[in-house]
Scaffold this active site. Structure first.
Site, mmCIF file in Angstrom:
data_model
loop_
_atom_site.group_PDB
_atom_site.id
_atom_site.type_symbol
_atom_site.label_atom_id
_atom_site.label_comp_id
_atom_site.label_asym_id
_atom_site.label_seq_id
_atom_site.Cartn_x
_atom_site.Cartn_y
_atom_site.Cartn_z
ATOM 1 N N THR A 127 38.093 53.726 14.945
ATOM 2 C CA THR A 127 36.732 54.140 15.268
ATOM 3 C C THR A 127 36.701 55.506 15.937
ATOM 4 O OG1 THR A 127 34.862 53.616 16.740
ATOM 5 C CG2 THR A 127 36.990 52.807 17.410
ATOM 6 N N TYR A 150 36.167 49.005 24.771
ATOM 7 C CA TYR A 150 36.269 48.824 23.313
ATOM 8 C C TYR A 150 37.142 49.908 22.694
ATOM 9 C CZ TYR A 150 34.922 49.457 18.424
ATOM 10 O OH TYR A 150 34.943 49.652 17.072
#
Length: 319
Positions: A127, A150
């Site tokens: 990501t 995250y």
């Protein structure tokens, strides 16, 4: 070629399965999903309707943390690892333990199962959150500085892939996705939330001042780029950004959604959550070179497609 896709019932995973099944060189796609995360199980089941009747598709509902993996992986030639707990805002606090389990431990367990088998490619879905706050177009060689728990877990997954590559020769490819949107987008993501709030005549909630910008990647562009890794030997060992055709601010996106839906949003501004960068922007020159990647869907067209999907979804859901 036979392919395993973890997270197959997710937003990107379900589109990837469809794209792979269109490839004449792919004779089998095995999908694994445990139906966890912010997307309701009913939605994930619906996502699989597009592939469930294809004779080349096999679905397994099971948990990567506990299921036996070697027998499944021994039947495939390539692994796409998309399964993870997503989301920046929910990764703080007590829920972080789920991110550790499903983003780090599950990845390590999958790599262990692959390390001594003849896997031709192990493709790890990462990501843009691993970069943190950067300015200008970000290339893959810039220092990762994640701002959220995250992002840290996804970067940990990247590092795990690299050590298994180094010591066991696993042919790893890392893809870093930049804000993917379109039909089947997760309900916690901004576009889906904005459209739902507009359709239900609810106040549209905006985190921060709305001037934050993102490199938005339409789902069909993302799926094509991801699937193309299968046929690119040059991609092995590489980390590759997958970005979109257009950047825009959150407020600009909301203006476009009002135009598309012919609805006016009552805008409510909330506190900017911790862990989210002000801007993201992908340099995709590497993806162009290695994957012949060229995103084709502009933001307005992509938003139209997501709106049409969600109008139908919520109409059907209300019946």
């Amino acid at each position: 070629m036979k392919v395993l896709v973890t997270g197959a019932a997710g937003f990107i995973g379900s589109h990837l399965c469809e794209e792979l099944l269109r490839n004449k060189d792919v004779e089998k796609v095995v999908g694994i999903d445990f139906f966890i995360g912010p997307t309701p199980p009913k939605m994930k089941k619906d996502f699989l309707l597009h592939v469930s009747e294809n004779p080349k598709f096999e679905f397994i509902r099971d948990n990567l943390l506990t299921m036996p993996l070697e027998n499944i992986i021994s039947r495939v030639d390539a692994v796409y690892h998309l399964a993870a707990i997503p989301g920046v805002r929910s990764s703080w606090g007590d829920d972080f333990k789920h991110y550790i389990d499903y983003n780090i431990l599950a990845t390590q367990r999958l790599l262990e199962a692959c390390k001594n088998l003849n896997i031709k490619k192990f493709i790890y879905a990462s990501t843009s959150s691993i970069y943190g706050e950067k300015y200008g177009a970000v290339s893959e060689d810039q220092l990762p500085e994640p701002l959220s728990p995250y992002g840290i877990t996804k970067l940990a997954g990247e590092h795990l892939c690299r050590v298994y590559e180094k010591y066991f020769g696993l042919p790893v490819v890392i893809l870093r996705f930049f804000t993917v949107y379109g039909p089947r987008q997760r309900p916690d993501m901004a576009f889906h939330r904005f459209i739902r709030q507009l359709l239900k005549n609810e106040p549209v909630t905006i985190f921060g001042d709305g001037k934050q910008s993102r490199d938005f990647t339409f789902i069909s562009d993302c799926a094509r780029a991801t699937a193309s890794v299968l046929n690119s030997d040059k991609a092995v060992g590489q980390t590759i950004n997958i970005g979109g055709k257009e950047r825009a601010s959150v407020l600009e996106v909301l203006d476009v959604l009002e135009e598309i839906t012919d609805l006016k949003a009552k805008r409510i501004f909330l506190e900017q959550p911790a862990g989210e960068p002000k801007h993201t922007w992908a340099s995709i020159s590497k993806a162009k070179k290695l994957l012949d990647y060229n995103p084709v869907t502009g933001l307005k067209e992509g938003l139209k497609q997501e709106c049409l999907y969600l109008i139908k979804f919520y109409r059907d859901d209300a019946k």
